[in-house]
Design a protein around this motif. Sequence first.
Motif, mmCIF file in Angstrom:
data_model
loop_
_atom_site.group_PDB
_atom_site.id
_atom_site.type_symbol
_atom_site.label_atom_id
_atom_site.label_comp_id
_atom_site.label_asym_id
_atom_site.label_seq_id
_atom_site.Cartn_x
_atom_site.Cartn_y
_atom_site.Cartn_z
ATOM 1 N N LYS A 220 -23.836 -7.186 67.712
ATOM 2 C CA LYS A 220 -22.997 -7.082 66.076
ATOM 3 C C LYS A 220 -24.055 -5.855 66.182
ATOM 4 C CE LYS A 220 -21.592 -9.443 62.752
ATOM 5 N NZ LYS A 220 -20.310 -9.615 62.388
ATOM 6 N N ASP A 267 -19.155 -12.022 67.634
ATOM 7 C CA ASP A 267 -19.323 -13.751 69.272
ATOM 8 C C ASP A 267 -17.865 -13.815 70.167
ATOM 9 O OD1 ASP A 267 -18.226 -17.225 68.483
ATOM 10 O OD2 ASP A 267 -20.332 -16.254 69.261
ATOM 11 N N TYR A 279 -23.105 -16.230 67.626
ATOM 12 C CA TYR A 279 -23.309 -15.538 65.717
ATOM 13 C C TYR A 279 -21.981 -16.633 65.270
ATOM 14 C CZ TYR A 279 -24.342 -10.487 68.045
ATOM 15 O OH TYR A 279 -25.372 -9.985 68.932
#
Lengths: 281, 443
Positions: A220, A267, A279
């Motif tokens: 991320k 994710d 995530y």
Amino acid sequence: MSTAVWESPLLAAAILLLGGCGGLGLAAGRSPRSPRPAKAARWCAGSGGYLLLLVLVVRGLQVQDWPLASTYEMVLLTAAALALGYALGVPPGSAGSGGFLAGLGAAGLLIGALLATPIGARTAQPAPTLLRGLWFPGHIIATALGYGGLLLAGLAGLGRLLARFGAGKERGMPILRTDELESLARRGLAWGYPWLTAGMLLGAVWGWQTWGLYWSWSVKAVLTLLTWGLFTLALHVRRLEGWRGRPYAAVLLAGLVALLWTLAGADWIARQMGTGIRYLF
Amino acid sequence: MSGRSCKTALRRIWAFLCSRRVTAALLLATAAILIVALGVPQVPGELDAAGRTQWWEATRARFGESAGWMARLGLFDLVNTPLFAALLAALLLNNLACTVQRLGRLWREFTQRPVVRLPDGAYRPVGPEAIGLSGERVPSSEQIRRALRRRGFHPVEEAEGRRYFYGESLRLVPLGTLLTHVSLFLFVLAALLHTQGSWREYLILDPADGEGVALVHRPGCRVRNDALAASRAQEAFLSDQVALSIEEGSRTTAGRAWPGTPLAACGANLYYLDGHDLVLAVDAASTDGSPVDVVLDNGPFLRFHGSEEPVDRFAVPDWGWHVTVSPSPQAMAGSPQGTLTLEAVSAAGQMRNEGVKVGEAWEGPWGRLTFWGGQIAEVAAVYDPGVGPFMAGGATLLVGSALGLLFPRRRRWARLDADGTLWLGGGPVEGTQNARGGGRGAI
């Protein structure tokens, strides 16, 4: 009351309004002397954006918490930021290209979120303990505002590249005027970039408060840095000789792609890499 | 001649260092490395030694023979490769040159008087709508002057019947790009301090462990999980938090850590990461309140492990009781709403109670049983001197980018002739139909 019962009509109305904004933007571009289609496009975008905010507020009231605990809600917020950013921040002169791109972009985000999220998974849930407090919602809201502006800039870059193929051809896209698109990109960058920076800073504060980590090289974080870095590159090259026009637009488009991956693909990438991290969004 | 060629060479080097094309190339290269980092798992920096060993073993198992050459190329730890370090060093040098260049520009900005009047040839005639007046009627000179003042112009000179006006936005705006560049140095400082001086220790704190755990990086500092004592004091189960006792030398302090709210102690921050398993203390008392002995099967506390079916037992010899305790899944998860199922077997028969919460008592004609409890807490002790410069860099970057992008520098010149003709120099005036939002923004 089930989420789907009250939410579906509102989302359907938002999609219609945002799609209408796109269509009216097309009409405004084809008849630039008439101000009515442009005004109507901005009205549709603003109404669609406020409807999305209403959906989020009601979801928040249902769970007595910030409605920011899933990719679905994040995409709704980003679509609202894009629509309202265009409606409130772009001058009427850009209504043609801006309305077309912002309306279809926001509608596309919304439709994508609905298709990718099963009905059962759309139920509002309270945020996990780690996501409560003020830093995390602040981080999400600032990031969504940043995404709204940078999406506009990225879409302007895409439009600029499409305009090339349309210029001079009868069946091209006459509404994609390069001067309007450059103004749109500049405005999108101007308010999207500081907000994304604020979102990253608030995320660092939240990470430090929660785990003692203000930065990590997780999927991320790398995606966010890549997005931010590409738009930083865009800011540096927009007036450079040899970079103006299509190369600058290509950088904006690359930033748009990175942004969409950051928004909805972190994710999936983490799962492919087998990091073991999931995530929420 | 050699002196001149030397100067020329230095100028070229300086121009290269300050070049935006170089910045663009470096940013593109950095983006390429980040894209590669998304395709290959990166070793997490926050792991301790045992965690890193586990991670490498799992990675080797996953990638097989390729893992060897991939590791040698640094693909699993791209941000610590010489290539990435060289890129960052080059960016830093480029940033330094651009910053020095900006300092000169800013100095001139603040010390030199701005050009408030252009050569007459630089002005162009415009209609009243250029400053927001209606074009239907010819406005008077006074109306034009008032409209100019509303738009931020102020009179600067008068010559040969012509009045000259000048307007500009914040002169501080060029400071914005300087701040964005300065922030990069703060980030580098943060990275250096983090690399040289930070540490992280993961502690597993058992509430039944009266000794606590000593911090390796802070000799003389011990941390103890005080969940049982806190539970007893509050007659409740404390969820989503950990009560800690910290011994620093001869001093003992108490505090709590929640998710998102660390406890500052021993010159570091203690972060509550997670709780698991369950540890219970049990008190028995007769009807008159006098304590009754309790004999536990497995040590001084009842223990329940999340990975197995959670059951433990104890006996109250004075009552002839054998009690089996089973916490609900909610209790195992650390919820104060979680309950304990108690099955007591005695000569008189069997009794069952499914709704006793931790911190509550099970009372009856025999007396009272009370349970106090806490979870085993996972706590991270973190010290990082880079956090201050990092946050300062972030704030500086935010202020600088906002200043530079949201408040673009604008300078406007106007001339009003004696016959009422209005002339403008520079871009269109903001807030009028002709304005498309000009001005020079950031960078």
